[in-house]
Design a protein around this motif. Structure first.
Motif, mmCIF file in Angstrom:
data_model
loop_
_atom_site.group_PDB
_atom_site.id
_atom_site.type_symbol
_atom_site.label_atom_id
_atom_site.label_comp_id
_atom_site.label_asym_id
_atom_site.label_seq_id
_atom_site.Cartn_x
_atom_site.Cartn_y
_atom_site.Cartn_z
ATOM 1 N N GLN A 172 0.814 -1.205 0.000
ATOM 2 C CA GLN A 172 0.000 0.000 0.000
ATOM 3 C C GLN A 172 0.853 1.263 0.000
ATOM 4 N N GLY A 173 0.495 2.213 -0.875
ATOM 5 C CA GLY A 173 1.197 3.491 -0.886
ATOM 6 C C GLY A 173 2.573 3.451 -1.504
ATOM 7 N N VAL A 188 3.413 -1.479 -9.589
ATOM 8 C CA VAL A 188 2.752 -1.664 -10.882
ATOM 9 C C VAL A 188 2.672 -0.316 -11.607
ATOM 10 N N THR A 189 2.452 0.722 -10.837
ATOM 11 C CA THR A 189 2.350 2.065 -11.412
ATOM 12 C C THR A 189 3.669 2.496 -12.042
ATOM 13 N N LEU A 204 0.932 7.605 -5.494
ATOM 14 C CA LEU A 204 -0.305 8.155 -6.032
ATOM 15 C C LEU A 204 -1.349 8.091 -4.928
ATOM 16 N N PRO A 205 -2.387 8.908 -5.038
ATOM 17 C CA PRO A 205 -3.472 8.782 -4.055
ATOM 18 C C PRO A 205 -3.994 7.349 -4.051
ATOM 19 N N VAL A 206 -4.185 6.788 -2.880
ATOM 20 C CA VAL A 206 -4.758 5.450 -2.799
ATOM 21 C C VAL A 206 -6.211 5.571 -2.383
ATOM 22 N N TYR A 207 -6.927 4.482 -2.618
ATOM 23 C CA TYR A 207 -8.325 4.445 -2.208
ATOM 24 C C TYR A 207 -8.401 4.447 -0.687
ATOM 25 N N ARG A 208 -9.181 5.326 -0.138
ATOM 26 C CA ARG A 208 -9.416 5.330 1.308
ATOM 27 C C ARG A 208 -10.907 5.476 1.528
ATOM 28 N N GLN A 238 -6.549 -1.032 -0.371
ATOM 29 C CA GLN A 238 -6.162 0.384 -0.449
ATOM 30 C C GLN A 238 -5.030 0.626 -1.437
ATOM 31 N N LEU A 239 -5.227 0.157 -2.664
ATOM 32 C CA LEU A 239 -4.235 0.379 -3.715
ATOM 33 C C LEU A 239 -4.521 1.689 -4.434
ATOM 34 N N ASP A 240 -3.583 2.085 -5.315
ATOM 35 C CA ASP A 240 -3.837 3.264 -6.139
ATOM 36 C C ASP A 240 -4.547 2.831 -7.425
ATOM 37 N N VAL A 289 -3.720 2.478 -10.566
ATOM 38 C CA VAL A 289 -3.098 1.451 -11.406
ATOM 39 C C VAL A 289 -3.181 0.083 -10.731
ATOM 40 N N PHE A 306 -5.639 -0.850 -8.813
ATOM 41 C CA PHE A 306 -7.023 -1.268 -9.079
ATOM 42 C C PHE A 306 -7.117 -1.949 -10.452
ATOM 43 N N PHE A 346 -4.812 -3.294 -12.195
ATOM 44 C CA PHE A 346 -4.033 -4.532 -12.247
ATOM 45 C C PHE A 346 -4.834 -5.717 -11.689
ATOM 46 N N ILE A 347 -5.366 -5.547 -10.490
ATOM 47 C CA ILE A 347 -6.139 -6.638 -9.870
ATOM 48 C C ILE A 347 -7.432 -6.880 -10.654
ATOM 49 N N PHE A 364 -12.906 2.972 -8.273
ATOM 50 C CA PHE A 364 -11.967 3.736 -7.450
ATOM 51 C C PHE A 364 -12.660 4.921 -6.789
#
Lengths: 207, 207, 207
Positions: free
Chosen positions: A147-148, A152-153, A197-201, C27-29, C31, C33, C35-36, C77
């Motif tokens: 996380q964070g 992949v990015t 990058l901003p992550v999902y929260r 809680q990924l960013d 990209v 999201f 990817f999975i 997202f």
């Protein structure tokens, strides 16, 4: 040696070292080291070759890749204790391996005249899948899910860099170097400076 | 029936039993038994066939293999409680399956006239990958990672035995029997007497 | 658009949403999201295509599938927090994705004139493997292993329904709709009403 095969060798070597370091944490024997090292080092490129119906697979066409992975395993088997922090070494080596493997995947897809979308994806797959299989097999949280962190990015941005560079007329070797550089800089910046990058929260789900 | 297809059937049967035993521990229904049994029994050979671009895959060419895996699942679904220790049965059956699967993989690669390196690797892949996928899917520590046991190493030594036997002029069927015997003896010796190779040991890493 | 490609798109869309929901829990960013989501949405069909030596793989032949998965990731997202219970949404969406993916796999295998056994298996593989890879990569208990739920069994029954319908002279599109309906009804009945098959039960093993 072409730039693509140089990148392939480099990624095999460095990913093999990360696999061997993981094997050292699991306290395997020498053949176990070579097994995890090969899975890590050859896994991403193998999936790429299967998906693109490249025949034979790169390490069947040229078993030298296997020799590189085996040699890396042998060296790490006897030297892993010299690393001050194996986990730290693993993460940084993995960043180099990611960068060159993304470039190698992009290079192969370009040489097969795939579309831009597939070129970018093959870079990501070649870069990320070996490490993903390594982590899943040994039961670690996959590095792609940290996380964070950019992982992949970074692979995506690096692969996209190569395709943009090609559009602007760069020769393939230079585009691949730009790809590896962009991937590594983003990954290293994420590790060293916390770039992300901003992550999902969200608030915790209700059930 | 050729020796290779005999070995293939034998490994499918015994690996399917190990998969069904794992399914019994997870308390699945009959279709779940067949699913895990098939993944275990056919997984290694499927990866081998994909890598070697063997077409069609062995169980698509000959669905009898699927029938064998399904029949094994059915029998184990109703008899697993008869094993005094399912875990112990699983480990020993797995050792037989490993031995015949390595030989089957070696046999296929020899029949396709692959190089010695690839022959050995296909033996290891055919032998180890089905059990690895079984263990990863159900969340067990993969048997290939068991510390201080010969597993991948037994597969490697068995496959190497076959190639050495061929060099000394043995017919393929005898070389494959030697392969299965060597693999099983090493694996069984590891289980029964603790035979192993030196494993990597270090002081705990500093971080 | 043929019925098979409609089913393929529908399963990619809905499986991608489930993958993105899993990514939101990790809680990924963005990209991460994608990817999975792509692994989940394209994984089953990719394995199907590799096994059947279908070339090129469906999403290499037609990258629109990737666009669908990416778009689903983007939407989720920004909207995952709107789901009252993401876990519940995930499980129900997964049931729809399973149903259409099984039908899509059956449709492809029928169009390639595979035998009945292989048609059924390709339905099961297309339906189950994407979700299995999603769950293994993120470290969840795979949904195919949930005790006392119909999942692989629903896929099997649905795929078998299609082949029976074909035998009774139904056109392929209707047979595929029957397949999706049967799969979904069994899966939904299992979730809503606890429908299941007898599972293996035993006294605890002695060791």
């Amino acid at each position: 040696m072409t730039i693509v095969s140089f990148l392939d060798y480099a990624s095999v070597l460095v990913f093999a070292i990360t696999g061997a370091l993981v094997a050292s944490r699991a306290q395997l024997d020498l053949v176990g080291f070579a097994f995890i090292a090969s899975l890590t080092a050859l896994g991403g490129g193998t999936i790429r070759d299967l998906l693109l119906d490249r025949n034979p697979i790169f390490w069947i066409a040229n078993p030298t890749y296997l020799g590189v992975a085996a040699a890396a395993s042998l060296v790490i088997f006897f030297t892993a204790h010299l690393f001050e922090s194996r986990m730290r070494a693993l993460i940084w080596l993995d960043s180099f391996a990611l960068a060159v493997a993304v470039a190698a995947g992009v290079g192969v897809a370009i040489s097969l005249e795939q579309s831009t979308t597939i070129v970018i994806l093959m870079g990501m797959i070649t870069g990320c899948m070996g490490g993903l299989m390594r982590d899943v097999v040994v039961g670690d949280v996959p590095v792609v899910l940290k996380q964070g962190e950019l992982y992949v990015t970074a692979a995506f941005a690096g692969a996209a860099t190569a395709t943009v560079a090609k559009v602007y007329g760069l020769e393939t070797p230079l585009a691949l170097l730009a790809c590896a550089a962009a991937t590594w800089i983003l990954r290293a910046g994420s590790l060293a400076f916390g770039w992300n990058l901003p992550v999902y929260r969200s608030t915790p789900p209700k059930s």
